[in-house]
Write a protein that holds these residues in place. Structure first.
Motif, PDB file in Angstrom:
ATOM      1  N   SER A 179       1.044  -1.212  -0.205  1.00 46.26           N
ATOM      2  CA  SER A 179      -0.045  -0.102   0.071  1.00 46.26           C
ATOM      3  C   SER A 179       0.862   1.376  -0.068  1.00 46.26           C
ATOM      4  O   SER A 179       1.771   1.477   0.924  1.00 46.26           O
ATOM      5  CB  SER A 179      -0.788   0.236   1.165  1.00 46.26           C
TER       6      SER A 179
ATOM      7  N   ARG B 296      -0.005   3.951   0.882  1.00 45.83           N
ATOM      8  CA  ARG B 296      -0.378   5.058   1.977  1.00 45.83           C
ATOM      9  C   ARG B 296      -0.153   4.244   3.338  1.00 45.83           C
ATOM     10  O   ARG B 296      -0.671   5.147   4.114  1.00 45.83           O
ATOM     11  CB  ARG B 296      -1.817   5.247   1.773  1.00 45.83           C
ATOM     12  N   ASN B 297       0.393   3.189   3.319  1.00 45.48           N
ATOM     13  CA  ASN B 297       0.980   2.497   4.732  1.00 45.48           C
ATOM     14  C   ASN B 297       2.275   2.614   4.747  1.00 45.48           C
ATOM     15  O   ASN B 297       2.958   2.584   3.931  1.00 45.48           O
ATOM     16  CB  ASN B 297       0.084   1.220   4.734  1.00 45.48           C
TER      17      ASN B 297
ATOM     18  N   GLU C  17      -1.395   4.240   8.718  1.00 44.35           N
ATOM     19  CA  GLU C  17      -2.371   3.693   8.008  1.00 44.35           C
ATOM     20  C   GLU C  17      -3.392   4.808   7.071  1.00 44.35           C
ATOM     21  O   GLU C  17      -3.665   5.898   7.757  1.00 44.35           O
ATOM     22  CB  GLU C  17      -3.436   2.849   8.758  1.00 44.35           C
ATOM     23  N   GLY C  18      -3.205   4.704   5.851  1.00 41.71           N
ATOM     24  CA  GLY C  18      -3.781   5.659   5.066  1.00 41.71           C
ATOM     25  C   GLY C  18      -5.278   5.236   4.832  1.00 41.71           C
ATOM     26  O   GLY C  18      -5.888   4.190   5.371  1.00 41.71           O
ATOM     27  N   ASN C  19      -6.170   5.904   4.063  1.00 39.99           N
ATOM     28  CA  ASN C  19      -7.460   5.730   3.571  1.00 39.99           C
ATOM     29  C   ASN C  19      -7.491   5.495   1.967  1.00 39.99           C
ATOM     30  O   ASN C  19      -6.900   6.561   1.453  1.00 39.99           O
ATOM     31  CB  ASN C  19      -8.258   6.725   4.363  1.00 39.99           C
ATOM     32  N   GLN C  20      -8.274   4.577   1.416  1.00 43.84           N
ATOM     33  CA  GLN C  20      -8.406   4.230   0.205  1.00 43.84           C
ATOM     34  C   GLN C  20      -9.529   5.436  -0.445  1.00 43.84           C
ATOM     35  O   GLN C  20      -9.581   5.631  -1.534  1.00 43.84           O
ATOM     36  CB  GLN C  20      -8.823   2.997  -0.307  1.00 43.84           C
ATOM     37  N   LEU C  21     -10.357   6.007   0.523  1.00 47.16           N
ATOM     38  CA  LEU C  21     -11.341   7.157   0.066  1.00 47.16           C
ATOM     39  C   LEU C  21     -10.751   8.128  -0.478  1.00 47.16           C
ATOM     40  O   LEU C  21      -9.718   8.863   0.212  1.00 47.16           O
ATOM     41  CB  LEU C  21     -12.420   7.259   1.242  1.00 47.16           C
TER      42      LEU C  21
ATOM     43  N   MET D 215     -10.278  11.279   1.757  1.00 44.27           N
ATOM     44  CA  MET D 215      -9.315  11.214   2.584  1.00 44.27           C
ATOM     45  C   MET D 215      -8.044  10.598   2.506  1.00 44.27           C
ATOM     46  O   MET D 215      -7.101  10.308   3.396  1.00 44.27           O
ATOM     47  CB  MET D 215      -9.889  10.205   3.955  1.00 44.27           C
ATOM     48  N   SER D 216      -7.653  10.500   1.081  1.00 50.68           N
ATOM     49  CA  SER D 216      -6.204   9.922   0.658  1.00 50.68           C
ATOM     50  C   SER D 216      -5.182  10.847   0.853  1.00 50.68           C
ATOM     51  O   SER D 216      -4.014  10.309   0.754  1.00 50.68           O
ATOM     52  CB  SER D 216      -6.522   9.472  -0.750  1.00 50.68           C
TER      53      SER D 216
ATOM     54  N   GLU E 138      -2.968   8.076   9.432  1.00 52.44           N
ATOM     55  CA  GLU E 138      -3.059   7.925  11.094  1.00 52.44           C
ATOM     56  C   GLU E 138      -1.794   7.231  11.494  1.00 52.44           C
ATOM     57  O   GLU E 138      -1.639   6.071  11.054  1.00 52.44           O
ATOM     58  CB  GLU E 138      -4.261   7.289  11.429  1.00 52.44           C
TER      59      GLU E 138
END
Length: 197
Positions: A82, A84-85, A103-107, A110-111, A115
């Motif tokens: 990932s 974003r992780n 940890e990221g978000n796929q949306l 919020m990409s 966190e």
């Protein structure tokens, strides 16, 4: 110096190493910070369980939401692929003594943010491990053009709050009476964020 990116193979699949090993020396103690690898999974499971029993700064009591070796292998695999992780470990004398995750978000909406969470074995507090895990995470986020890092911290963890403020995090809010600790009292959770220009 932070060396971002390298490659390694698991079977036929090639993965990027997001942070190559970086060595730190503090008061006659040496440790490395590097990307987590699947062969860290067993050690990580044991370390997380121990840390949860050493401090009330974590969300969990010892043994709660337990992640076994298989679970950590899956987590590391997902975080490695990932964009974003990020999963970092701190290693001293062949032993994992702390780790952090973003940890990221796929949306799409919020990409732009991730966190952050960190934990270090109590016997290794005071060597800057948490601070260096945070620094490498910030560097990675800037390289990946991640605009915001968020985190939650217990109000009584004043050292951590001070550290985060020193690295550009601001208090964005407070969750009142958010955690019930062993003394029978409720405590607030402080929500903090850092925006990368």
């Amino acid at each position: 110096m932070c060396l971002l990116y390298g490659q390694y193979s698991i079977g036929r699949v090639e993965f990027e190493i997001k942070v190559n090993p970086i060595e730190f020396h503090v008061r006659n103690f040496s440790y490395f910070i590097r990307s987590a690898q699947e062969n860290d999974a067993k050690n990580l499971s044991e370390v997380r369980l121990q840390i949860d029993g050493e401090t009330e700064n974590m969300d969990r009591e010892k043994g709660e939401a337990y992640i076994d070796e298989v679970g950590f292998k899956q987590l590391i695999k997902e975080d490695t692929v990932s964009a974003r992780n990020l999963f970092l470990v701190s290693e001293a004398n062949g032993r994992i003594v702390g780790f952090s995750r973003c940890e990221g978000n796929q949306l799409k909406r919020m990409s732009h943010k991730v966190e952050f969470g960190v934990c270090v074995l109590k016997e290794f507090w005071g060597y800057g491990i948490g601070a260096n895990l945070l620094k490498e995470t910030i560097r990675w986020a800037e390289t990946e053009e991640i605009k915001k890092i968020t985190l939650n911290v217990l109000e009584t963890n004043e050292k951590a709050i001070k550290l985060y403020k020193n690295y550009g995090f601001e208090v964005e809010g407070v969750l009142k009476k958010d955690k019930l600790l062993s003394d029978g009292n409720y405590y607030n959770t402080v929500i903090m964020g850092r925006f990368n220009e």
